[in-house]
Structures are given as structure tokens and as C-alpha cells.
Write a protein that holds these residues in place. Structure first.
Motif, PDB file in Angstrom:
ATOM      1  N   ASP A  62     -77.130 -17.197  -6.316  1.00 24.14           N
ATOM      2  CA  ASP A  62     -76.814 -18.488  -6.935  1.00 24.14           C
ATOM      3  C   ASP A  62     -75.470 -18.475  -7.660  1.00 24.14           C
ATOM      4  O   ASP A  62     -74.925 -19.542  -7.986  1.00 24.14           O
ATOM      5  CB  ASP A  62     -77.917 -18.881  -7.929  1.00 24.14           C
ATOM      6  CG  ASP A  62     -79.249 -19.158  -7.250  1.00 24.14           C
ATOM      7  OD1 ASP A  62     -79.230 -19.433  -6.032  1.00 24.14           O
ATOM      8  OD2 ASP A  62     -80.283 -19.092  -7.929  1.00 24.14           O
ATOM      9  N   HIS A  63     -74.952 -17.287  -7.911  1.00 22.17           N
ATOM     10  CA  HIS A  63     -73.724 -17.159  -8.702  1.00 22.17           C
ATOM     11  C   HIS A  63     -72.494 -16.849  -7.861  1.00 22.17           C
ATOM     12  O   HIS A  63     -71.382 -16.866  -8.392  1.00 22.17           O
ATOM     13  CB  HIS A  63     -73.902 -16.049  -9.753  1.00 22.17           C
ATOM     14  CG  HIS A  63     -74.933 -16.361 -10.795  1.00 22.17           C
ATOM     15  ND1 HIS A  63     -74.621 -16.873 -12.032  1.00 22.17           N
ATOM     16  CD2 HIS A  63     -76.284 -16.234 -10.774  1.00 22.17           C
ATOM     17  CE1 HIS A  63     -75.732 -17.050 -12.732  1.00 22.17           C
ATOM     18  NE2 HIS A  63     -76.758 -16.663 -11.984  1.00 22.17           N
ATOM     19  N   VAL A  64     -72.687 -16.534  -6.588  1.00 19.27           N
ATOM     20  CA  VAL A  64     -71.573 -16.153  -5.721  1.00 19.27           C
ATOM     21  C   VAL A  64     -71.322 -17.279  -4.718  1.00 19.27           C
ATOM     22  O   VAL A  64     -72.222 -17.670  -3.970  1.00 19.27           O
ATOM     23  CB  VAL A  64     -71.867 -14.836  -4.977  1.00 19.27           C
ATOM     24  CG1 VAL A  64     -70.688 -14.473  -4.078  1.00 19.27           C
ATOM     25  CG2 VAL A  64     -72.139 -13.713  -5.973  1.00 19.27           C
ATOM     26  N   HIS A  65     -70.092 -17.781  -4.709  1.00 19.39           N
ATOM     27  CA  HIS A  65     -69.738 -18.890  -3.823  1.00 19.39           C
ATOM     28  C   HIS A  65     -68.583 -18.470  -2.915  1.00 19.39           C
ATOM     29  O   HIS A  65     -67.553 -17.978  -3.389  1.00 19.39           O
ATOM     30  CB  HIS A  65     -69.330 -20.117  -4.649  1.00 19.39           C
ATOM     31  CG  HIS A  65     -70.363 -20.533  -5.645  1.00 19.39           C
ATOM     32  ND1 HIS A  65     -71.408 -21.382  -5.342  1.00 19.39           N
ATOM     33  CD2 HIS A  65     -70.535 -20.195  -6.958  1.00 19.39           C
ATOM     34  CE1 HIS A  65     -72.163 -21.568  -6.416  1.00 19.39           C
ATOM     35  NE2 HIS A  65     -71.648 -20.855  -7.413  1.00 19.39           N
ATOM     36  N   VAL A  66     -68.764 -18.665  -1.617  1.00 22.27           N
ATOM     37  CA  VAL A  66     -67.736 -18.336  -0.628  1.00 22.27           C
ATOM     38  C   VAL A  66     -67.456 -19.596   0.183  1.00 22.27           C
ATOM     39  O   VAL A  66     -68.179 -19.916   1.130  1.00 22.27           O
ATOM     40  CB  VAL A  66     -68.177 -17.186   0.292  1.00 22.27           C
ATOM     41  CG1 VAL A  66     -67.033 -16.786   1.237  1.00 22.27           C
ATOM     42  CG2 VAL A  66     -68.639 -15.976  -0.516  1.00 22.27           C
ATOM     43  N   PRO A  67     -66.424 -20.357  -0.177  1.00 20.12           N
ATOM     44  CA  PRO A  67     -66.142 -21.616   0.519  1.00 20.12           C
ATOM     45  C   PRO A  67     -65.656 -21.383   1.952  1.00 20.12           C
ATOM     46  O   PRO A  67     -65.040 -20.354   2.252  1.00 20.12           O
ATOM     47  CB  PRO A  67     -65.052 -22.258  -0.333  1.00 20.12           C
ATOM     48  CG  PRO A  67     -64.356 -21.095  -0.973  1.00 20.12           C
ATOM     49  CD  PRO A  67     -65.431 -20.085  -1.232  1.00 20.12           C
ATOM     50  N   ILE A  68     -65.918 -22.357   2.803  1.00 25.62           N
ATOM     51  CA  ILE A  68     -65.503 -22.297   4.211  1.00 25.62           C
ATOM     52  C   ILE A  68     -64.462 -23.388   4.476  1.00 25.62           C
ATOM     53  O   ILE A  68     -64.692 -24.565   4.162  1.00 25.62           O
ATOM     54  CB  ILE A  68     -66.713 -22.482   5.157  1.00 25.62           C
ATOM     55  CG1 ILE A  68     -67.791 -21.424   4.848  1.00 25.62           C
ATOM     56  CG2 ILE A  68     -66.271 -22.400   6.614  1.00 25.62           C
ATOM     57  CD1 ILE A  68     -67.349 -19.999   5.074  1.00 25.62           C
ATOM     58  N   PHE A  69     -63.334 -22.966   5.028  1.00 23.61           N
ATOM     59  CA  PHE A  69     -62.264 -23.891   5.382  1.00 23.61           C
ATOM     60  C   PHE A  69     -61.828 -23.629   6.824  1.00 23.61           C
ATOM     61  O   PHE A  69     -62.223 -22.621   7.428  1.00 23.61           O
ATOM     62  CB  PHE A  69     -61.070 -23.721   4.427  1.00 23.61           C
ATOM     63  CG  PHE A  69     -61.372 -24.069   3.005  1.00 23.61           C
ATOM     64  CD1 PHE A  69     -61.543 -25.385   2.618  1.00 23.61           C
ATOM     65  CD2 PHE A  69     -61.505 -23.080   2.039  1.00 23.61           C
ATOM     66  CE1 PHE A  69     -61.832 -25.721   1.297  1.00 23.61           C
ATOM     67  CE2 PHE A  69     -61.799 -23.389   0.721  1.00 23.61           C
ATOM     68  CZ  PHE A  69     -61.958 -24.723   0.351  1.00 23.61           C
ATOM     69  N   PRO A  70     -61.033 -24.515   7.400  1.00 23.60           N
ATOM     70  CA  PRO A  70     -60.549 -24.288   8.768  1.00 23.60           C
ATOM     71  C   PRO A  70     -59.818 -22.945   8.880  1.00 23.60           C
ATOM     72  O   PRO A  70     -59.150 -22.511   7.938  1.00 23.60           O
ATOM     73  CB  PRO A  70     -59.595 -25.463   9.010  1.00 23.60           C
ATOM     74  CG  PRO A  70     -60.067 -26.526   8.081  1.00 23.60           C
ATOM     75  CD  PRO A  70     -60.563 -25.811   6.865  1.00 23.60           C
ATOM     76  N   SER A  71     -59.952 -22.291  10.016  1.00 24.06           N
ATOM     77  CA  SER A  71     -59.335 -20.979  10.210  1.00 24.06           C
ATOM     78  C   SER A  71     -57.978 -21.107  10.894  1.00 24.06           C
ATOM     79  O   SER A  71     -57.661 -22.133  11.509  1.00 24.06           O
ATOM     80  CB  SER A  71     -60.248 -20.079  11.039  1.00 24.06           C
ATOM     81  OG  SER A  71     -60.499 -20.672  12.300  1.00 24.06           O
ATOM     82  N   HIS A  98     -66.159 -17.021  -7.344  1.00 19.32           N
ATOM     83  CA  HIS A  98     -65.794 -17.738  -6.127  1.00 19.32           C
ATOM     84  C   HIS A  98     -64.839 -16.845  -5.323  1.00 19.32           C
ATOM     85  O   HIS A  98     -63.820 -16.374  -5.868  1.00 19.32           O
ATOM     86  CB  HIS A  98     -65.118 -19.059  -6.470  1.00 19.32           C
ATOM     87  CG  HIS A  98     -66.002 -19.983  -7.260  1.00 19.32           C
ATOM     88  ND1 HIS A  98     -66.670 -21.041  -6.700  1.00 19.32           N
ATOM     89  CD2 HIS A  98     -66.325 -19.986  -8.583  1.00 19.32           C
ATOM     90  CE1 HIS A  98     -67.371 -21.662  -7.634  1.00 19.32           C
ATOM     91  NE2 HIS A  98     -67.176 -21.046  -8.794  1.00 19.32           N
ATOM     92  N   ILE A  99     -65.163 -16.606  -4.082  1.00 20.36           N
ATOM     93  CA  ILE A  99     -64.372 -15.725  -3.223  1.00 20.36           C
ATOM     94  C   ILE A  99     -63.643 -16.577  -2.186  1.00 20.36           C
ATOM     95  O   ILE A  99     -64.259 -17.100  -1.255  1.00 20.36           O
ATOM     96  CB  ILE A  99     -65.259 -14.672  -2.537  1.00 20.36           C
ATOM     97  CG1 ILE A  99     -66.072 -13.886  -3.580  1.00 20.36           C
ATOM     98  CG2 ILE A  99     -64.408 -13.720  -1.701  1.00 20.36           C
ATOM     99  CD1 ILE A  99     -67.099 -12.939  -2.987  1.00 20.36           C
ATOM    100  N   PHE A 100     -62.344 -16.726  -2.382  1.00 14.66           N
ATOM    101  CA  PHE A 100     -61.508 -17.509  -1.476  1.00 14.66           C
ATOM    102  C   PHE A 100     -60.875 -16.523  -0.497  1.00 14.66           C
ATOM    103  O   PHE A 100     -59.923 -15.819  -0.835  1.00 14.66           O
ATOM    104  CB  PHE A 100     -60.443 -18.264  -2.278  1.00 14.66           C
ATOM    105  CG  PHE A 100     -59.703 -19.311  -1.486  1.00 14.66           C
ATOM    106  CD1 PHE A 100     -60.164 -20.621  -1.443  1.00 14.66           C
ATOM    107  CD2 PHE A 100     -58.537 -19.001  -0.803  1.00 14.66           C
ATOM    108  CE1 PHE A 100     -59.474 -21.595  -0.718  1.00 14.66           C
ATOM    109  CE2 PHE A 100     -57.837 -19.964  -0.090  1.00 14.66           C
ATOM    110  CZ  PHE A 100     -58.314 -21.271  -0.042  1.00 14.66           C
ATOM    111  N   LYS A 101     -61.402 -16.469   0.716  1.00 13.49           N
ATOM    112  CA  LYS A 101     -61.048 -15.414   1.661  1.00 13.49           C
ATOM    113  C   LYS A 101     -59.895 -15.782   2.593  1.00 13.49           C
ATOM    114  O   LYS A 101     -59.726 -15.172   3.657  1.00 13.49           O
ATOM    115  CB  LYS A 101     -62.283 -15.038   2.486  1.00 13.49           C
ATOM    116  CG  LYS A 101     -63.441 -14.525   1.639  1.00 13.49           C
ATOM    117  CD  LYS A 101     -64.693 -14.263   2.456  1.00 13.49           C
ATOM    118  CE  LYS A 101     -64.526 -13.058   3.334  1.00 13.49           C
ATOM    119  NZ  LYS A 101     -65.811 -12.696   4.011  1.00 13.49           N
TER     120      LYS A 101
END
Length: 468
Positions: free
Chosen positions: A82-91, A124-127
Motif C-alpha cells: 500500500d505504500h509503494v507506488h510504481v507509475p506506468i507511462f508510455p515507453s 514512489h518509484i519513477f522508472k
């Protein structure tokens, strides 16, 4: 390290209650920029084994006692997912395009309140690669958990030296390089001057918090509810060596130079937007640490009972610093010297102790919400808040992933502008949290850069202050 059992409670500090109330909700964003793509496969295990054991508050929620409404930290089971967020964006798009996604994403993070039904933190992990980093990690920590010193110490305890993980991170000294006045050498006139300054500052702070607002300017709208509006977060990188050069030439402290740069940059920006703002009243609230220490303390010592000097918690005060008016001074160096004079005068007073006493009185008679309302007024009636901290002098790494950039931002205060500064690897990263659509972040950033250049250039002909 001793832990409380699940369900066991400990009292929430008064400041923790003020910062997590119906009036105020303030959090800190700490941003780590990685040099390599983030490998988050060990994220949950690192949180479980390294982060959560740092302090029981990271596994606790804030609850109220139904009888007297006193707030407590209650240990709960933490669901890390619940505390870890990994957003998804276009590759496979450009770093510049990911810059826009990142800016919007961190703006949304800043605006959202942390849920009260789980511990008050998240990551938040912005990869995706931006123009600043191959990947970015954002810690969001509620200010009720502790002050910047405590939370920064907790975060840094999770990191290691990139070159040699077995060697502790090192930091610049927090000792002031300016002349010191001991109690033995303090004269009677200095004592009475300090008393007068205390009375003057304390009276002014009460007036500022309740009745006297700054003028409405290009950095202060004066409207209600600005804390709920989206912000734009931008950063500027300055050389610590060049700041030290200015410091040595002028015979001031690094904090004086930083304040002078921000003051001059603020006036440059305001004048570019509207010329009349050069003479309008503008006040900065500068966060002053009240711990009598010279560096970060090991976390184990922070959470020891009866260790008031280095204890975990919120230990800071606000200084009201009037931003010099451009109509009164024209030399860029005057902004630094004026900052030095004001800060020195404010530090000599005991206003922070009297303000702490006043908040205790308000809490006793009006409850924590009453004290929170007073702090809200202090922030709202001023134009901006300035906070600075020190970071490691060498490159650090998280799970052997090197960190190339590091900065932080305070979010949630009822102001249109917040400025923070953090040193790391010989650079000072200055961050600006500016209300989106009201403040032009790029113009503000350029104004700060111009202010730094003007002060550096003006200081070059001056021989060092200690020269014969």
C-alpha cells in the motif's frame, strides 16, 4: 533496537499534532536521482528489513483517545504494497517527454494528503529516464513523524557510500565559522540588547501571525486555500566552492550567502513581473534548527529515551526575516550583508522559546487545533518559507545503485512559494515549490541564477575579509 508490540501506543508530540490536524497537513518530499535504471526487485525487502526498523512511527498510525482527544501513535501491521507506488507511462519516448510526466506526477504527489488509516509515509518509484536521472525515487514522509533533521537522518541511514559501503557517509561540519560570543564575554549592554530584541521579535511575530499580512505580490496571492492548489517543482544547482568564495570574501556564513541569493533572486523576479513590487512588504520564514549539535546523530541514539539533546522529533523554530526592498539597496552584496545582519539579530533573541511557550498555552486552552491555527496564520501571512539542510560530501548509493542528485521539498504550507536547499557532493541543490499558474517557475529559477551570478561577480574584486 526495542520495538513496541502491535497495538501498543505512545503519545504524539504537540508539534506532531499541529502538523497533522484539520488546519494543517505538512509533508516532506525527498527526491533521489539515480545514475542507473532503478532495480526495484528488492524494494519491499529493503523497506521491511531496513526502513521500518528505524523508528516505530513508520509502523504506526495516529489515533485519538476518545476520552480526552489526546493523540497517540498506535502500532499496526504494515502492508508494504500500500505504500509503494510504481507509475506506468508510455515507453521509449524522449527524456524531455518524461520530464513533463515526472513534473505532473510529483505535482500530484505534493497535492495529495497521506491516508490517515495507515502509517504516514509512502515511496514512489519513477522508472523512466528524465533529463536529470536514469530513474527517480521519491520518499513522501509526513512532518508529524519528525522534523527534517530526524527524517533526513532516517533516510540517510538507508544509504551507503557508493565507493565503499562499509564506510559511513561523511558530512560538512555544522559549526558556524563566524565569531562566537560566550556567556562570559557578554556585556550588560549586549544582555539588554538581547532582551529588547526578544520583546520586539516576539511582539512582531504575534502581530504577523494574527493581524499583519505581507503585501499581495507576484509570489503571494493572499488567497485562502493555496495549500490545496497544485505546485510546480523546479531546481537549480549551485557550486558550494563558489558559495564559499563569496562567504570568505564577505566574512559571512554560508547560510547568509544562501539567504542573500534567495532574497535578491526573489526581488529580481518580483520586479520583472511588476515594477511596484520592489518596495512591497515581503517576509520569509526561515526554519531554524534548535538542536545544539554539529552533525547527524545515529538513529539508535535518536530514539533512546531521555536523550533530549539529540532526540527524534520536531525541534525547530521560525525566524521572520523581512526581504530587503530593492528601492532601499541596490548593490547585490548588500542583500547578503543585510541577511547576515537580520539573521544575527534574530538569533540573539529568545523568541523561539517564547513562541514554544505560547503554543503550549494555546494548546492548553484551545487544544491542538488552536495551536495549529496560530501556525497556519504565521505561514499564511508571510510570503515564503526557506529551509536548508546538509547532505553527504561523497556519492551515496541505495542497494548499490549510485545516487547522482538529491533534493527535498516541504509541501502543504498555506503559501504560494517554498524554497529549500540541500548540499550534496560539492553542489547546492535549491528547489522551488511554486503555485502552478500563479508563479512562473522558469522565470523564478532564472532570477535566482542571475542573483547568484550578480553576487559572485560583485564579490570578486573584494579581498578576503581576513586579509591583512
Amino acid at each position: 533496537m526495542e520495538f513496541r508490540e502491535e497495538g501498543e501506543e505512545e503519545p504524539v508530540s504537540p508539534t506532531g499534532q499541529y502538523f497533522n490536524s484539520s488546519i494543517l497537513s505538512v509533508a516532506i518530499l525527498a527526491v533521489l536521482e539515480f545514475e542507473v535504471p532503478i532495480n526495484d526487485s528488492q524494494a519491499l525487502s529493503l523497506l521491511q528489513d531496513v526502513f521500518l526498523p528505524i523508528n516505530p512511527r513508520f509502523s504506526s498510525i495516529m489515533v485519538s483517545d476518545n476520552a480526552d482527544q489526546k493523540k497517540q501513535w498506535k502500532r499496526v501491521e504494515v502492508k508494504l504494497e500500500d505504500h509503494v507506488h510504481v507509475p506506468i507511462f508510455p515507453s521509449k519516448i524522449s527524456p524531455e517527454s518524461y520530464d513533463e510526466y515526472f513534473d505532473d506526477y510529483i505535482s500530484n504527489i505534493a497535492a495529495e494528503k497521506l491516508p490517515q488509516n495507515r502509517p504516514l509515509w509512502e515511496i514512489h518509484i519513477f522508472k523512466y529516464p528524465t533529463s536529470h536521472a536514469a530513474g527517480t525515487l521519491i520518499f513522501k514522509l509526513h512532518h508529524a513523524l519528525g522534523d527534517g533533521y530526524s527524517l533526513m537522518g532516517a533516510l540517510l541511514s538507508c544509504l551507503q557510500s557508493a565507493q565503499n559501503p562499509s564506510v559511513p557517509l561523511t558530512f560538512p561540519s555544522l559549526k558556524s565559522s563566524g565569531p562566537k560570543t560566550t556567556h562570559k564575554t557578554k556585556t550588560v549592554s549586549q544582555f539588554f540588547s538581547s532582551v529588547f530584541q526578544t520583546v520586539s521579535d516576539f511582539s512582531w511575530s504575534i502581530l504577523k501571525s494574527n493581524f499583519i499580512e505581507d503585501d499581495r505580490t507576484p509570489i503571494r496571492s493572499g488567497e485562502d486555500g493555496v495549500e490545496f492548489r497544485p505546485i510546480t517543482l523546479s531546481t537549480l544547482t549551485l557550486s558550494i566552492d563558489e558559495i564559499k568564495l563569496i562567504k570568505n570574501k564577505l566574512g559571512v556564513t554560508i547560510n547568509d550567502v544562501i539567504a542573500g541569493i534567495i532574497f535578491l533572486g526573489t526581488r529580481i523576479y518580483m520586479q520583472e513581473v511588476t515594477q511596484k513590487s520592489s518596495s512591497e512588504r515581503c517576509t520569509a520564514l526561515v526554519l531554524l534548527r534548535t538542536r545544539n549539535i554539529e552533525g547527524y546523530t545515529p538513529i539508535k541514539e535518536m530514539i533512546e529515551p531521555n536523550n533530549a539533546k539529540m532526540s527524534w522529533g520536531n525541534q525547530f523554530a521560525f525566524l521572520h526575516l523581512p526581504v530587503p526592498k530593492s528601492t532601499e539597496i541596490s548593490n547585490p552584496l548588500d542583500f547578503v550583508w543585510e541577511a547576515q545582519k537580520i539573521i544575527k539579530k534574530k538569533r540573539s533573541s529568545a523568541t523561539s522559546y517564547l513562541t514554544s511557550w505560547l503554543l503550549d498555552v494555546l494548546k492548553k486552552f484551545r487544544g491542538p487545533e488552536g495551536a495549529a491555527r496560530y501556525i497556519h496564520g504565521t505561514l499564511k501571512n508571510s510570503s515564503m518559507t526557506i529551509s536548508n539542510m546538509i547532505g553527504p560530501v561523497e556519492k551515496m548509493a541505495l542497494d548499490n545503485q549510485p545516487v547522482g542528485g538529491f533534493y527535498f521539498m516541504v509541501v502543504g504550507p498555506p503559501q504560494c512559494l517554498t524554497v529549500t536547499a540541500l548540499s550534496y557532493m560539492g553542489k547546492l541543490r535549491v528547489a522551488f515549490g511554486a503555485e502552478k499558474g500563479f508563479i512562473d517557475s522558469q522565470k523564478l529559477k532564472a532570477s535566482m541564477q542571475n542573483a547568484f551570478g550578480a553576487i559572485l561577480e560583485a564579490s570578486n574584486p573584494i579581498p578576503p575579509a581576513n586579509a591583512a
